[in-house]
Design a protein around this motif. Structure first.
Motif, PDB file in Angstrom:
ATOM      1  N   LEU A 121       0.852  -1.195   0.000  1.00 22.50           N
ATOM      2  CA  LEU A 121       0.000   0.000   0.000  1.00 22.50           C
ATOM      3  C   LEU A 121       0.885   1.241   0.000  1.00 22.50           C
ATOM      4  N   ASP A 122       0.659   2.095  -0.970  1.00 25.96           N
ATOM      5  CA  ASP A 122       1.544   3.243  -1.204  1.00 25.96           C
ATOM      6  C   ASP A 122       1.083   4.458  -0.403  1.00 25.96           C
ATOM      7  N   VAL A 123       1.214   4.383   0.941  1.00 24.88           N
ATOM      8  CA  VAL A 123       0.862   5.527   1.796  1.00 24.88           C
ATOM      9  C   VAL A 123       2.038   5.823   2.718  1.00 24.88           C
ATOM     10  N   LEU A 158       7.336  -4.738   2.541  1.00 20.87           N
ATOM     11  CA  LEU A 158       6.489  -5.335   1.508  1.00 20.87           C
ATOM     12  C   LEU A 158       5.053  -4.835   1.566  1.00 20.87           C
ATOM     13  N   ILE A 159       4.536  -4.548   2.758  1.00 16.75           N
ATOM     14  CA  ILE A 159       3.128  -4.132   2.846  1.00 16.75           C
ATOM     15  C   ILE A 159       2.967  -2.619   2.869  1.00 16.75           C
ATOM     16  N   LEU A 160       4.012  -1.892   3.293  1.00 17.36           N
ATOM     17  CA  LEU A 160       3.954  -0.430   3.407  1.00 17.36           C
ATOM     18  C   LEU A 160       5.283   0.156   2.918  1.00 17.36           C
ATOM     19  N   PRO A 161       5.523   0.123   1.619  1.00 12.86           N
ATOM     20  CA  PRO A 161       6.849   0.506   1.102  1.00 12.86           C
ATOM     21  C   PRO A 161       7.246   1.944   1.376  1.00 12.86           C
ATOM     22  N   ASN A 162       6.295   2.827   1.671  1.00 13.31           N
ATOM     23  CA  ASN A 162       6.621   4.229   1.950  1.00 13.31           C
ATOM     24  C   ASN A 162       6.668   4.549   3.438  1.00 13.31           C
ATOM     25  N   ALA A 163       6.579   3.528   4.285  1.00 14.00           N
ATOM     26  CA  ALA A 163       6.712   3.745   5.728  1.00 14.00           C
ATOM     27  C   ALA A 163       8.133   4.211   6.045  1.00 14.00           C
TER      28      ALA A 163
END
Length: 660
Positions: free
Chosen positions: A417-419, A521-526
């Motif tokens: 997810l890209d957030v 993998l689930i939050l690449p922009n974290a």
């Protein structure tokens, strides 16, 4: 000496058969002979018990009582020994002593049917209808249990959880939807810390039996323990609808509200419940926790003090005072703590908490040898209880390194997810993560939350229900690619309840360092910040901290050193395969150059500099970690070398860390 466990088991059976055949003197002689052949405490306890039983049947009541006294020196919580004492006192026509013995037996193990039956007769002769009714209710409840489940409850109260699990699983194979059986298996799972299985069992139980109060209550307590406060809030409302005057459920609601950051509402409920009954120490303790989270330390201290005034052996009250980090114990409080440590009736949990509190008390007085001895005693007791195996953590680290490769992130790193919402602060406990959280949460664009369990929960789900399967992290390369975005969205949705209105928020669960690959993998922009502290300072600070849950490695100097080494090994791997994804912030650098490190963190999080981040101690927010009071003060340097006062005791830690 008897070395073979199979050999001693054969001897136990032979002695039992002699008793059943009414050959009591032979049984006594054989048991005493076996006692001379073993020095294992568990075998000594069982043999002394068999001696006492045979002596009672042989009408040697005084000898039986002497044997039981010897047994209770080895195991002062042996419930059946107290039951046996009760029988002997009845035979000697000492009804008062018999009553005390049977009452102690059922206090230690409420499933002893025979003790309840004897107590009903004793209470009947005393014409005590209220006590008769209470005993009769418990007896009826036990008699309604199938024999297999009654055996399970006995095993649980005797601490034989593996045996209890085996019997309970076998029962449920024959009775798939037996709610009491499901509840018992869930309770065993909670004791063994298999939380995912327990949660599944209890959620299934309340679907099958929505009006089963006990099952829903167990589910509620587990959700609170796991920090799943939004789900817990739904469950407690259902329970309060069914039983609106139930104080336990009201207190649970207040705990949930504290977890959700609604401390004012929680404090109001605690205050109302205490107004109805101010003699329950636990209510005052939980009120203290809510007040501390709010930042009202003076009132929190009063609540903790009130808790130990009600219940002198309440270790959690003393530890909670110590855990404010700023409280200094008085002479009379230290004397009371020592008195309770010496109290044989105090539980293991209370003693652990008292030892850690005593360590803090002595350390404040610069009595460092006594302080270390107290910390060491607390750690040894806790370590013997939790049976932690550090090699399993080292294995997890090796598996992450083996499976979370640069190729994995190249192939699947774009699927999440890209957030940009989450900022994860990871590392070891007591490494300064609460300070970094407070600095960042002082920014207008960032919400501080708490140590969230969501990533750990997802990793547990991916690992699989069967421990032997060990699917995760290997399956990160194989699962359907669409899952990553779904997992990311679920994380954002499930954590929204802990946020206010800022675009970014912090998850401060330190153990997430094990799962940085999953997060990527689930939050690449974290954003991930590694809160790091010099090894000796970090490890010793963890060693003298009693954690509520989940840091079992910290109760041994060798284990905590090996954990630190494993952490450093894995963090080096993440820097190698995910360059630039993690920012390392050293605690010592923050202490020496606050503004420089604040600007560095804000740049990493793509945030404009705000002066409020330098005045973090003025920020008003709920903080639920041990450092809560420390980060409400300006930064200080005194703790960075605190471990050096204890250096002469820390050789095992230095050896593991390879420090001269």
């Amino acid at each position: 000496m008897v070395n073979s466990s199979s050999s001693i088991e054969v001897q136990f059976k032979n002695i039992q058969q002699l008793i059943q055949s009414a050959k009591f003197n032979e049984a006594i002689e054989q048991a005493k002979q076996s006692l001379r052949q073993t020095d294992e405490q568990a075998h000594q306890v069982q043999l002394r018990y068999l001696v006492a039983v045979a002596q009672r049947y042989a009408k040697k009541f005084s000898s039986a009582l002497a044997s039981l006294d010897e047994l209770l020196v080895l195991d002062h919580k042996h419930s059946r020994a107290y039951q046996e004492k009760g029988y002997n006192y009845l035979a000697l026509q000492q009804a008062d002593k018999a009553q005390q013995a049977f009452e102690q037996a059922v206090k230690l193990n409420p499933c002893l049917v025979a003790s309840w039956q004897e107590l009903i007769e004793i209470y009947r002769k005393q014409a005590q209808p209220k006590l008769i009714q209470q005993a009769a209710n418990q007896l009826e409840k036990l008699k309604q249990l199938p024999p297999a489940l009654l055996a399970v409850t006995e095993f649980m109260h005797e601490g034989k959880f593996v045996k209890a699990e085996q019997v309970c699983r076998h029962f449920l194979q024959q009775n798939k939807h037996h709610i009491e059986g499901m509840c018992l298996l869930a309770e065993i799972g909670i004791e063994l810390k298999v939380y995912a299985d327990a949660e599944f069992l209890l959620s299934s139980a309340i679907e099958l039996a929505p009006k089963h109060i006990h099952a829903r209550s167990l589910y509620l307590n587990l959700l609170i323990r796991l920090g799943k406060f939004k789900k817990a809030e739904q469950q407690v409302e259902i329970l309060l609808t069914a039983q609106p005057d139930n104080h336990s459920f009201k207190v649970a609601k207040a705990s949930v509200l504290t977890g959700l950051g609604k401390t004012e509402q929680a404090i109001n409920i605690f205050t109302q419940v205490i107004a109805d009954n101010d003699q329950i120490a636990g209510y005052h303790l939980q009120l203290g926790h809510a007040l501390k989270a709010k930042g009202d330390l003076a009132e929190a201290i009063k609540a903790y003090q009130r808790a130990y005034q009600i219940q002198a052996n309440y270790g959690d009250a003393f530890w909670s005072l110590a855990n404010t980090k700023t409280y200094h114990f008085r002479d009379d409080e230290i004397a009371l703590m020592q008195q309770q440590i010496d109290n044989e009736q105090a539980s293991l949990t209370d003693k652990v908490q008292l030892h850690f509190a005593m360590g803090k008390a002595y350390e404040d007085r610069k009595q460092y040898d006594q302080a270390f001895h107290a910390y060491q005693q607390g750690n040894q007791l806790q370590s013997s209880h939790n049976k932690f195996d550090i090699s399993k953590i080292e294995q997890q680290v090796d598996e992450q390194i083996h499976h979370c490769t640069a190729e994995l992130f190249e192939q699947r790193g774009h699927l999440g997810l890209d957030v940009p919402d989450p900022i994860f602060i990871v590392g070891l406990p007591r490494a300064g993560s609460t300070l970094l959280e407070q600095i960042l949460a002082s920014h207008s664009q960032v919400d501080g939350t708490m140590e969230l369990h969501n990533i750990l929960g997802l990793a547990a789900r991916l690992r699989g229900r069967n421990k032997q399967e060990n699917l995760y992290p290997k399956n990160l390369a194989d699962i359907d690619g669409s899952y990553f975005k779904r997992f990311g969205q679920q994380f954002i949705d499930d954590t929204r309840v802990y946020r206010e209105h800022a675009p970014l928020f912090i998850d401060k669960m330190p153990n997430n360092f094990l799962h940085i690959g999953l997060i990527r993998l689930i939050l690449p922009n974290a954003k991930i910040i590694d809160a790091r502290r010099s090894p000796m300072a970090c490890c010793f600070s963890g060693y003298k901290q009693l954690f509520a849950e989940g840091q079992d490695f910290s109760y041994s100097l060798e284990d905590i050193g090996r954990y630190y080494n494993a952490y450093m090994k894995l963090m080096a791997h993440w820097q190698s395969v995910l360059p630039g994804f993690v920012l390392t912030v050293n605690h010592e650098d923050v202490v020496d150059d606050l503004e420089g490190q604040v600007r560095r963190m804000l740049d990493f999080c793509r945030l404009e500099f705000e002066p409020s981040c330098l005045e973090f101690h003025k920020t008003k927010r709920n903080i639920k970690t041990p450092s809560s009071e420390q980060v409400r003060q300006p930064i200080y340097k005194s703790a960075t070398a605190q471990w050096q006062y204890f250096e002469q005791h820390l050789s095992p830690l230095k050896k593991v860390l390879n420090i001269n």
